[in-house]
Design a protein around this motif. Sequence first.
Motif, PDB file in Angstrom:
ATOM      1  N   ARG A 160       0.843  -1.209   0.000  1.00 51.15           N
ATOM      2  CA  ARG A 160       0.000   0.000   0.000  1.00 51.15           C
ATOM      3  C   ARG A 160       0.876   1.257   0.000  1.00 51.15           C
ATOM      4  O   ARG A 160       0.647   2.189  -0.774  1.00 51.15           O
ATOM      5  N   PHE A 161       1.899   1.290   0.832  1.00 53.68           N
ATOM      6  CA  PHE A 161       2.792   2.459   0.884  1.00 53.68           C
ATOM      7  C   PHE A 161       3.475   2.663  -0.465  1.00 53.68           C
ATOM      8  O   PHE A 161       3.563   3.783  -0.957  1.00 53.68           O
ATOM      9  N   GLU A 162       3.905   1.566  -1.082  1.00 56.30           N
ATOM     10  CA  GLU A 162       4.568   1.700  -2.387  1.00 56.30           C
ATOM     11  C   GLU A 162       3.606   2.271  -3.429  1.00 56.30           C
ATOM     12  O   GLU A 162       3.993   3.131  -4.234  1.00 56.30           O
ATOM     13  N   SER A 163       2.348   1.845  -3.397  1.00 57.65           N
ATOM     14  CA  SER A 163       1.431   2.414  -4.395  1.00 57.65           C
ATOM     15  C   SER A 163       1.010   3.837  -4.018  1.00 57.65           C
ATOM     16  O   SER A 163       0.816   4.675  -4.897  1.00 57.65           O
ATOM     17  N   ASP A 164       0.908   4.138  -2.717  1.00 57.82           N
ATOM     18  CA  ASP A 164       0.642   5.531  -2.312  1.00 57.82           C
ATOM     19  C   ASP A 164       1.778   6.460  -2.747  1.00 57.82           C
ATOM     20  O   ASP A 164       1.540   7.587  -3.206  1.00 57.82           O
ATOM     21  N   LEU A 165       3.002   5.954  -2.607  1.00 54.23           N
ATOM     22  CA  LEU A 165       4.161   6.759  -3.029  1.00 54.23           C
ATOM     23  C   LEU A 165       4.086   7.076  -4.515  1.00 54.23           C
ATOM     24  O   LEU A 165       4.375   8.211  -4.932  1.00 54.23           O
TER      25      LEU A 165
END
Length: 378
Positions: free
Chosen positions: A37-42
């Motif tokens: 999730r963090f990678e796609s939010d980034l």
Amino acid sequence: MSEFLPYGRQSVSDEDIAAVTEVLRGDWLTTGPAVTRFESDLAEHTGGVPAVAVTSGTAALHVAYAAAGVGNGDEVVTSPLTFVATAAAAALHGAKIVFADTEPDTGNLDPAAARAAVTKRTRVVAAVDYAGHPAELDALRDVADEAGALLLEDAAHSIGSTWRGKPVGTLADLTTFSFFATKNLTTAEGGAVVSPSARLLDRARAFRNHGLVRDRDSQRHPDEGGWHQEVHAFGLNYRLPDVLCALGSSQLRRLSAFKRRRAELHARYDAGLKDVADVLTPMRRAEADPMWHLYPLRVLGGRRKALYDHLRGQGIGVQVNYIPAYWHPVFADLGYRRGLCPNAETYYSQELSLPLFADLTDSDADRVIDAVRSFFGV
Ligand SMILES: *Cc1c(COP(=O)(O)O)cnc(C)c1O
């Protein structure tokens, strides 16, 4: 005496804390869904270019140079006006570091100096977005392409910045971020590598996790058994845990507010100091819309150290960013000499970073401005 003002500090909200505690109560502390999730939010902040989360900005650099295939005998051209990790992470892969001088006004890698420094052995040209202001990425792209090298952007200061309207993360072959506590957003410790190249991303993901190959189609011995995983190239453990990724996703929701506040404070310092004859306020190129990480004031007349001591004495936590990387004894011992990059050395001798962070108040900034003005008797 007033409270000590640090030069940088995190801003952690109740929502940030709730996001972290939710993960702590769940099944995955690490390598779970909060990482993806963090990678796609980034990627929403890097023009859609995908990210690999890692444990620090230094790890991001080490992973990025590994992905670029940097090894013994390769050269990496970079700026000396940076935190030592930009160079050290490549040196640890066996590369020779070639320092090229900076532009006198922005402190960023000078494309002409980089062009003069590349050779057949140059594997990577590594720019640094000093203070959050993007480097001359179009010109540096040409330098890297002509040399057959990859362009790396150490964007530890500059997540959220744009260059000619394009977000940082879309501009280089490999972009690295740091999420250390004082940076533009934080996961306490953390970082990421961003790349538009599927091949470079695969290599980055592998290096982050010991080089382990789990995909049976890629294994040399796929019939070993259901448990089998194998290593084709060495890597390390640079996995950012879910606990910290949850903090990162929550912080990203606040990134544009952080950018606005940093810009307001930057403008306040500009307005409060621009008429002081003994200082230069920071320079901005028309192509750049920076997320200002630092406010690098330049102090003329050889008085930087005196102003540093004066402000520190008043509880104002100014910093100096950075000692030229090759002045560190580890480079001196390898034969690097002072005088190598005169612009960077002059910049260093004048530079003083004033406190800048999202929760700094207007009256804190005014206290800093008044203290600088009174030092110069204006
Ligand atoms: C902070 C920083 C790093 C290293 O990041 P960490 O997260 O502290 O390891 C690398 N390069 C620059 C320019 C930095 O400011």
